[in-house]
Design an enzyme around this catalytic site. Structure first.
Site, PDB file in Angstrom:
ATOM      1  N   GLU A 166       2.123   6.260  -7.220  1.00 46.93           N
ATOM      2  CA  GLU A 166       1.125   7.221  -7.699  1.00 46.93           C
ATOM      3  C   GLU A 166       1.638   8.646  -7.539  1.00 46.93           C
ATOM      4  O   GLU A 166       1.431   9.501  -8.416  1.00 46.93           O
ATOM      5  CB  GLU A 166      -0.182   7.029  -6.933  1.00 46.93           C
ATOM      6  CG  GLU A 166      -0.878   5.711  -7.218  1.00 46.93           C
ATOM      7  CD  GLU A 166      -2.078   5.485  -6.312  1.00 46.93           C
ATOM      8  OE1 GLU A 166      -2.616   6.481  -5.780  1.00 46.93           O
ATOM      9  OE2 GLU A 166      -2.487   4.321  -6.139  1.00 46.93           O
ATOM     10  N   TYR A 214       0.822  -1.213   0.000  1.00 48.47           N
ATOM     11  CA  TYR A 214       0.000   0.000   0.000  1.00 48.47           C
ATOM     12  C   TYR A 214       0.859   1.269   0.000  1.00 48.47           C
ATOM     13  O   TYR A 214       0.630   2.179  -0.815  1.00 48.47           O
ATOM     14  CB  TYR A 214      -0.947  -0.022   1.194  1.00 48.47           C
ATOM     15  CG  TYR A 214      -2.099   0.950   1.065  1.00 48.47           C
ATOM     16  CD1 TYR A 214      -3.122   0.701   0.157  1.00 48.47           C
ATOM     17  CD2 TYR A 214      -2.143   2.115   1.821  1.00 48.47           C
ATOM     18  CE1 TYR A 214      -4.174   1.589   0.026  1.00 48.47           C
ATOM     19  CE2 TYR A 214      -3.185   2.998   1.688  1.00 48.47           C
ATOM     20  CZ  TYR A 214      -4.199   2.726   0.793  1.00 48.47           C
ATOM     21  OH  TYR A 214      -5.234   3.611   0.647  1.00 48.47           O
TER      22      TYR A 214
END
Length: 337
Positions: free
Chosen positions: A268, A261
């Protein structure tokens, strides 16, 4: 049994002939001070006495903490029957959902389709990486190996995988609807943050609108981290829908996200940082407002604000997932009687 008693160390035994038949296999439990043997009646009815012989054996004494006379036993049986009747009345008042099986079937199919989609993405990317990487090792020198791998393996990741990723992430919008209409118990805010303002923003707005970003190596890492996470999440939910829990899968579902995660959020963020100069140069998505001050909302400025929101969203979701992990994998709390 061998033991120390009134006659010293010796072998002791006793025999009881019960009034009526009992279960042939009693339950035995050994403690430091005694041996407890629990004998169950074959039929649940009231006995006039314990043994066939009318006179009670001298070594046999009643345990008055557990003693029940006939009236007490009848009262206890009556209370149990009343409790069962009340339970049946309460269950009959609860309205039965006529669409229960339909909803369960829909959730199973949804999670199965998503699992197959992300499995295709993961396998496709892994195979291409190893095949192209092996070819690069044969034709490239050690100095240019990394450059060759990046060029061949990562260059067309978006063009090869994007259609399936578009499908899976568009379908993921159903998770918000499932939460809204109460099909699943997952909270709404983490789903919205992850699907709409997380992955879909990066996929459709950043990568989908800029051809210059589609050939960046960071696309490979974004898609790879996303797919690995879903390989364990969707099968876990699919099995949960039909009441099956596989402990290794449960552990993977609530553990794999810990490294993936943050890495996915970092990938991103890198993607957004790399896109800011391109948006500044092209002016794409920037809005010029018709006002005397001629103020323009620059999309790169929006992306800078989004970066801050991205890390806040990662923190919120990380905290939510950590609570879920403690709930499913943490030590179970014993209920006090």
């Amino acid at each position: 049994a061998q033991g120390h008693g009134a006659k010293g160390d010796n072998i002791y035994e006793f025999e009881i002939e019960f009034l009526e038949p009992v279960e042939p296999k009693p339950v035995c439990r050994m403690t430091q001070r005694q041996l407890n043997i629990t004998v169950q009646k074959k039929e649940s009815n009231w006995w006039e006495r314990l043994t066939k012989q009318e006179k009670r054996p001298l070594f046999l004494a009643p345990d008055f903490d557990r003693w029940l006379d006939e009236s007490d036993a009848e009262m206890e049986l009556k209370e149990k029957e009343e409790e069962k009747i009340n339970k049946m009345k309460i269950e009959s008042r609860v309205p039965k959902d006529p669409f229960k099986h339909l909803k369960k079937g829909y959730l199973v199919m949804y999670n199965l389709v998503q699992f197959l989609g992300f499995s295709w993405i993961f396998v496709n990317m892994t195979v291409r990486l190893f095949i192209l990487g092996k070819g690069n090792m044969e034709i490239c020198s050690l100095k240019w190996l990394v450059s060759c791998v990046l060029t061949d393996s990562f260059y067309d990741t978006f063009h090869t995988i994007s259609d399936m990723m578009y499908f899976c992430q568009t379908l993921a919008l159903m998770e918000i609807m499932n939460s809204l209409i109460g099909l699943v118990r997952s909270p709404l805010i983490p789903s919205v943050l992850q699907v709409v303002f997380g992955r879909n923003f990066v996929l459709f707005v950043i990568l989908g609108s800029l051809e210059e970003m589609q050939s960046k190596p960071v696309v490979f890492f974004i898609f790879y981290f996303w797919s690995i996470t879903e390989l364990f999440r969707y099968p876990y939910y699919m099995l949960s829908c039909i009441g099956i829990e596989w402990k290794p899968l449960t552990w993977l579902r609530y553990t794999v996200w810990i490294p993936l995660y943050p890495l996915g959020g970092l990938a991103e963020a890198v993607c957004i940082v790399q896109s800011i100069p391109i948006f500044s140069e092209t002016g794409k998505f920037s809005l010029g407002l018709p006002n005397p001050l001629n103020v323009t909302i620059q999309f790169p400025f929006v992306l800078q604000i989004y970066l801050i929101a991205l890390f806040l969203g990662v923190f919120v979701n990380f905290r939510h997932l950590y609570k879920q992990r403690k709930q499913h994998l943490g030590p179970k709390k014993r209920k006090m009687k």
